[in-house]
Design an enzyme around this catalytic site. Structure first.
Site, PDB file in Angstrom:
ATOM      1  N   GLU A   1      11.084   2.736  -4.554  1.00 21.75           N
ATOM      2  CA  GLU A   1      11.360   2.027  -3.310  1.00 21.75           C
ATOM      3  C   GLU A   1      11.650   0.535  -3.511  1.00 21.75           C
ATOM      4  OE1 GLU A   1       9.227   3.533   0.149  1.00 21.75           O
ATOM      5  OE2 GLU A   1       9.356   1.545   1.029  1.00 21.75           O
TER       6      GLU A   1
ATOM      7  N   HIS B   1       0.141  12.332  11.917  1.00 15.40           N
ATOM      8  CA  HIS B   1       1.148  11.463  11.297  1.00 15.40           C
ATOM      9  C   HIS B   1       2.542  11.758  11.868  1.00 15.40           C
ATOM     10  CE1 HIS B   1       3.282   9.173   8.261  1.00 15.40           C
ATOM     11  NE2 HIS B   1       3.997  10.245   7.958  1.00 15.40           N
TER      12      HIS B   1
ATOM     13  N   LYS C   1       5.040   9.919  -4.030  1.00 18.15           N
ATOM     14  CA  LYS C   1       4.184   8.880  -3.426  1.00 18.15           C
ATOM     15  C   LYS C   1       2.805   9.483  -3.224  1.00 18.15           C
ATOM     16  CE  LYS C   1       7.174   5.749  -0.838  1.00 18.15           C
ATOM     17  NZ  LYS C   1       7.555   5.296   0.521  1.00 18.15           N
TER      18      LYS C   1
ATOM     19  N   GLU D   1       9.505  14.870  10.774  1.00 14.86           N
ATOM     20  CA  GLU D   1      10.064  14.398   9.492  1.00 14.86           C
ATOM     21  C   GLU D   1      11.407  15.083   9.206  1.00 14.86           C
ATOM     22  OE1 GLU D   1       8.833  11.832   8.034  1.00 14.86           O
ATOM     23  OE2 GLU D   1       6.636  11.853   7.949  1.00 14.86           O
TER      24      GLU D   1
ATOM     25  N   ASN E   1      11.441   5.760   5.615  1.00 11.12           N
ATOM     26  CA  ASN E   1      10.365   5.290   6.490  1.00 11.12           C
ATOM     27  C   ASN E   1      10.841   5.008   7.905  1.00 11.12           C
ATOM     28  OD1 ASN E   1       7.743   5.163   5.307  1.00 11.12           O
ATOM     29  ND2 ASN E   1       8.653   3.815   3.781  1.00 11.12           N
TER      30      ASN E   1
ATOM     31  N   LYS F   1      15.976  14.154   0.628  1.00 11.10           N
ATOM     32  CA  LYS F   1      14.914  13.330   0.037  1.00 11.10           C
ATOM     33  C   LYS F   1      15.117  13.210  -1.470  1.00 11.10           C
ATOM     34  CE  LYS F   1      10.216  11.933  -0.078  1.00 11.10           C
ATOM     35  NZ  LYS F   1       8.898  11.897   0.498  1.00 11.10           N
TER      36      LYS F   1
ATOM     37  N   HIS G   1       2.943   4.005  11.728  1.00  7.73           N
ATOM     38  CA  HIS G   1       1.717   3.656  11.002  1.00  7.73           C
ATOM     39  C   HIS G   1       0.832   2.746  11.859  1.00  7.73           C
ATOM     40  CE1 HIS G   1       3.429   4.555   6.699  1.00  7.73           C
ATOM     41  NE2 HIS G   1       3.068   5.648   7.336  1.00  7.73           N
TER      42      HIS G   1
ATOM     43  N   ARG H   1      15.150   3.711  -0.818  1.00  8.33           N
ATOM     44  CA  ARG H   1      14.110   4.677  -0.446  1.00  8.33           C
ATOM     45  C   ARG H   1      13.410   4.293   0.856  1.00  8.33           C
ATOM     46  NH1 ARG H   1       9.638   7.999  -4.048  1.00  8.33           N
ATOM     47  NH2 ARG H   1       8.656   8.957  -2.232  1.00  8.33           N
TER      48      ARG H   1
ATOM     49  N   ARG I   1      -7.100   9.098 -17.151  1.00  7.49           N
ATOM     50  CA  ARG I   1      -5.861   8.284 -17.250  1.00  7.49           C
ATOM     51  C   ARG I   1      -4.595   9.101 -17.028  1.00  7.49           C
ATOM     52  NH1 ARG I   1      -8.496   5.878 -21.858  1.00  7.49           N
ATOM     53  NH2 ARG I   1      -9.652   4.064 -21.153  1.00  7.49           N
TER      54      ARG I   1
ATOM     55  N   HIS J   1       8.395   4.876  10.765  1.00  7.78           N
ATOM     56  CA  HIS J   1       7.058   4.790  10.186  1.00  7.78           C
ATOM     57  C   HIS J   1       6.382   3.434  10.424  1.00  7.78           C
ATOM     58  CE1 HIS J   1       8.287   8.489   8.338  1.00  7.78           C
ATOM     59  NE2 HIS J   1       7.199   8.611   7.617  1.00  7.78           N
TER      60      HIS J   1
END
Ligand code: NAD
Ligand code: GLY
Length: 363
Positions: A240, A268, A146, A188, A248, A230, A255, A244, A124, A251
């Site tokens: 987000e 990526h 993330k 990036e 992206n 960032k 993606h 935020r 946990r 992206h």
């Protein structure tokens, strides 16, 4: 001359932490000072990075922890999945690790994202530290919490927000990075210019050759400035809810390329580079920026060694893949677009306009 080490703080209340940036940090006990005194440390890495760096990290951690274990995963985006994630749990439980165990993510974004996710779930929740060893991970994925694995239907679809205790970005670890991976990291870095800092884009334009030949001074500035931007965005909107999303940029198209081609076919960063060309053109077609700015961005991306023409997946397939994007709301795809140099916003765009972009930039 080696650049002076610096720290960038990410302010998130009780989840705040420092990003350590510099040379020689991996082997320095000072990098790990002040971490909670756990009973065990587990270094999660992959089969490529392990022979390069894992024993060095284990040696320095050995002075601080009673037990240090190295967990080696297979290498690649295609292994950012349940099976590899479960491999981390198998190894931790097999070694009777307890709740005081600290995980160390040693590798690129794939290892970082999976280790952060595993840390959130194991018993946990156990703490973890990011030790990014790719340029992409140092400027982006290790920062901001993330974490995720991929699903066959979409990138990073299964995951949680889970902030690390610290990020240790040793620029010397980049010495062994293949040039294609360095270029992926540049994507990036370039991203931060159009979305947040036009002066930084001009700096990148001037210093791109130095970055490509891994000049440590240039890398130190690029990693620091990227992390500052960032950190500032994440501090405003950790989960987000709104701002935020600008991180992206490129992206949504990117993606779709990664998922459409199969994970690992394009890196990526390559998909993001090409995705930024497409998103910049979308910004032009929506009347937000002029063509000159979009062409300038395209030229920088190309000079960085990144693809600027996307794969011909077909307009319908692109649109279908992008509808599954995490920014989509009520079935509408939302895109990060440039409103003015150094300023990004999120917009819905008509399918017909997006189709024009896809047709213009794929082959
Ligand atoms: P990666 O983790 O696959 O690493 C790239 C390659 O470099 C791998 O083959 C790796 O083994 C190798 N490598 C790593 N360090 C090395 C070194 N020092 N020397 C030689 N080889 C080395 O890819 P990446 O580009 O680092 O990360 C991409 C991943 O990050 C994607 O899964 C992407 O979705 C994710 N990502 C996450 C975030 C986030 O906010 N969490 C942000 C951006 C990207
Ligand atoms: N890389 C996008 C984000 O961290 O939000």
């Amino acid at each position: 001359m080696k650049p002076e080490p610096v720290r960038v703080r990410i302010d998130l209340g009780e989840r705040s932490y420092d990003i350590h940036i510099g040379c020689g940090l991996l082997d320095s006990p000072a990098s790990y000072a002040g971490l909670p005194a756990g009973t065990a440390a587990a270094v999660v890495t992959n089969r490529t990075v392990a022979p390069l760096l894992a024993e060095r990290l284990a040696a320095v951690l050995g002075a601080q922890f009673k037990r240090v274990q190295i967990i080696e995963l297979p290498d690649g985006e295609a292994y950012k999945d349940w099976t590899a994630l479960n491999g981390i749990f198998d190894a931790l439980l097999g070694a009777a690790c307890d709740r005081k165990t600290i995980l160390f993510a040693l590798g690129g974004g794939v290892i970082g994202d999976m280790t952060g996710f595993a840390a959130a779930c194991f018993m946990r929740g156990v703490p973890y530290v990011q030790v990014p060893t790719t340029l992409l991970a140092q400027v982006d994925s290790s920062v901001g919490g993330k974490t995720a694995i991929n699903h066959p239907l979409g990138k990073n679809m299964i995951g949680v927000f889970n902030q690390p205790l610290r990020v240790i970005a040793d620029l010397d670890t980049l010495d062994t990075l293949p040039q294609r991976e360095l270029s992926a990291g540049l994507a990036e870095i370039i991203k931060y210019g159009p979305i947040a800092d036009d002066a930084f884009l001009a700096w990148i334009e001037m210093n791109l050759d130095a970055l490509k030949r891994r000049d440590k001074g240039a890398l130190a500035h690029a990693v620091k400035r990227s992390c500052e931007i960032k950190a500032s965005v994440v501090a405003q909107d950790e989960r987000e809810a709104d701002v935020r999303a600008i991180l992206n940029f490129g992206h949504t198209f990117g993606h779709a390329i990664e998922t459409g081609l199969g994970y690992g076919t394009w890196l990526h960063g390559e998909a993001v580079g090409c995705g930024m060309v497409m998103a910049a053109d979308l910004s032009v077609r929506l009347g937000l920026i002029d063509t000159t700015y979009a062409m300038r961005l395209r030229a920088i991306i190309e000079r960085a060694g990144l693809p600027v023409v996307g794969p011909a997946l077909g307009v319908a397939r692109y649109l279908a893949l992008m509808r599954l994007d995490k920014k989509s709301e009520a079935g509408e795809t939302r895109f990060v677009v440039i409103q003015a140099p150094g300023h990004a916003v999120v917009r819905v765009a008509p399918d017909a306009v997006v189709a024009e972009v896809i047709e213009a930039h794929t082959r």
